[in-house]
Design an enzyme around this catalytic site. Structure first.
Site, short mmCIF file in Angstrom:
data_model
loop_
_atom_site.label_atom_id
_atom_site.label_comp_id
_atom_site.label_asym_id
_atom_site.label_seq_id
_atom_site.Cartn_x
_atom_site.Cartn_y
_atom_site.Cartn_z
N ASN A 1 -3.70 9.64 -7.17
CA ASN A 1 -2.50 10.29 -6.97
C ASN A 1 -1.10 9.42 -6.80
O ASN A 1 -0.14 10.18 -6.61
CB ASN A 1 -2.63 11.20 -5.74
CG ASN A 1 -3.64 12.43 -5.97
OD1 ASN A 1 -3.61 13.12 -6.99
ND2 ASN A 1 -4.71 12.37 -5.09
N SER B 1 -5.29 4.98 -4.42
CA SER B 1 -5.26 6.41 -4.61
C SER B 1 -5.01 6.58 -6.18
O SER B 1 -4.10 6.02 -6.96
CB SER B 1 -4.06 6.90 -4.10
OG SER B 1 -3.67 8.40 -4.36
N ASP C 1 0.85 -1.14 0.13
CA ASP C 1 0.07 0.06 0.15
C ASP C 1 1.02 1.12 0.13
O ASP C 1 2.14 1.27 0.22
CB ASP C 1 -0.83 -0.14 1.17
CG ASP C 1 -1.65 1.27 1.43
OD1 ASP C 1 -2.13 1.61 0.43
OD2 ASP C 1 -1.57 1.82 2.53
N ASP D 1 -0.01 5.00 0.98
CA ASP D 1 -0.25 6.00 1.87
C ASP D 1 -0.28 5.37 3.26
O ASP D 1 -1.25 4.60 3.66
CB ASP D 1 -1.67 6.42 1.52
CG ASP D 1 -2.10 7.50 0.27
OD1 ASP D 1 -1.07 8.19 -0.14
OD2 ASP D 1 -3.08 7.09 -0.26
N GLY E 1 -7.61 3.72 3.02
CA GLY E 1 -7.82 2.50 1.89
C GLY E 1 -8.99 2.85 1.13
O GLY E 1 -8.99 1.98 -0.08
N ASP F 1 -1.53 -0.60 6.01
CA ASP F 1 -1.97 0.08 7.51
C ASP F 1 -3.42 0.25 7.61
O ASP F 1 -3.77 0.87 8.75
CB ASP F 1 -1.33 1.33 7.14
CG ASP F 1 -2.00 2.40 6.33
OD1 ASP F 1 -2.42 2.10 5.16
OD2 ASP F 1 -2.10 3.55 6.89
N ARG G 1 -11.76 8.00 -2.68
CA ARG G 1 -12.34 9.60 -2.59
C ARG G 1 -13.63 9.66 -2.21
O ARG G 1 -13.94 10.21 -1.35
CB ARG G 1 -11.63 10.38 -3.53
CG ARG G 1 -11.33 11.88 -3.13
CD ARG G 1 -10.96 12.63 -4.59
NE ARG G 1 -9.58 12.16 -4.97
CZ ARG G 1 -9.25 12.20 -6.28
NH1 ARG G 1 -9.91 13.05 -6.93
NH2 ARG G 1 -8.03 11.86 -6.68
C1 BG6 Z 1 -5.95 5.47 -0.13
C2 BG6 Z 1 -6.00 6.27 1.01
O1 BG6 Z 1 -4.55 5.02 -0.57
O2 BG6 Z 1 -6.30 6.48 -1.21
C3 BG6 Z 1 -7.53 6.74 1.43
O3 BG6 Z 1 -5.60 5.50 2.31
C4 BG6 Z 1 -7.87 7.51 0.09
O4 BG6 Z 1 -7.29 7.54 2.37
C5 BG6 Z 1 -7.58 6.87 -1.18
O5 BG6 Z 1 -9.24 8.00 -0.15
C6 BG6 Z 1 -8.04 7.60 -2.65
O6 BG6 Z 1 -6.78 8.62 -2.83
P1 BG6 Z 1 -7.05 9.61 -3.74
O7 BG6 Z 1 -5.41 10.22 -3.70
O8 BG6 Z 1 -7.21 9.21 -5.10
O9 BG6 Z 1 -7.93 10.76 -3.21
MG MG Z 2 -2.80 3.10 3.39
#
Ligand code: BG6
Ligand code: MG
Length: 214
Positions: A118, A116, A9, A11, A46, A170, A49
């Site tokens: 991002n 994510s 993972d 984040d 996890g 996590d 969004r």
């Molecule tokens: C996960 C995070 O890795 O990504 C979440 O733990 C988050 O909290 C999810 O909502 C989506 O992320 P992003 O960057 O696409 O908004």
């Molecule tokens: Mg995480």
């Protein structure tokens, strides 16, 4: 050695962007007058969004339309991206960097399995843009964790069956996703307390011992 690959993972495991997620959600919740603290934030780990936004809005008395929600999710992401722009290679800890190198030197394939969208941007910022053998992230999946899709995709990219890969997480949603996909799972932080994990990590570097012991 039992494992041939490790799926991380991002984040809260590879880097501390979980803290920035919290700050960005907190800023949005404050604007909307919704109570939000670190315990609320743990429920967002996890999950995608939009699902995270729906969880934040559970404490709101106002009903919002889909287009209002889309605007809010974009607003949270704008705040989050501003925080990410401050990141650089200094945000990759020495412990994580040397552990990754050690695992790779043992012949393990290394992948990212993150919800994510991002993820590529973050990996670029911390200097790991081209490091991993595979990146499975929020841009390539239809179902977010706790669905196993993101990890199954990562294993497939590595050319490995789930039972040959260890997932490092996590988040409870991530542990659930890993187990649903047939993976063993090592838990860090909140996930280390999760009974469904195969391994409980005190530190990221403990992964070296796990792979040694196999
Ligand atoms: C996960 C995070 O890795 O990504 C979440 O733990 C988050 O909290 C999810 O909502 C989506 O992320 P992003 O960057 O696409 O908004
Ligand atoms: Mg995480």
């Amino acid at each position: 050695m039992q494992y041939k690959g490790i799926i991380f993972d991002l984040d809260g495991v590879i880097c501390s962007t979980d803290q920035y997620h919290f700050e960005a959600w907190k800023a949005l919740a404050d604007e909307l007058g919704i109570p939000f603290d670190t315990r609320d934030n743990d429920h967002l780990r996890g999950v995608s969004r939009m699902e995270s936004l729906n969880i934040v809005l559970e404490k709101s008395k106002t009903q919002y339309s889909q287009s209002e929600k889309e605007y809010m999710a974009e607003e949270k992401n704008r705040i989050y991206r501003r925080l990410l722009c401050q990141m650089g290679p200094q945000d990759l800890s020495e412990e994580v960097r040397t552990t990754l190198d050690t695992l790779r030197a043992k012949g393990l394939k290394l992948a990212i399995g993150s919800s994510s969208k991002n993820a590529p941007f973050i990996l670029e910022r911390i200097g790991l843009g081209t490091y991993f053998d595979a990146i499975s992230d929020g841009n390539g999946i239809t179902h977010s964790k706790p669905d196993p899709e993101v990890f199954l995709k990562a294993a497939n990219m590595l050319g490995l069956r789930p039972e040959l890969c260890l997932v490092v997480e996590d988040a409870h949603a991530g542990v659930e996703a890993a187990r649903a996909g047939g993976f063993n799972c090592a838990g860090l932080g909140a996930a280390a307390e999760d009974a469904r994990t195969t391994w409980k990590l005190k530190t990221f570097a403990d992964l070296r011992d796990i792979c040694e012991a196999e």
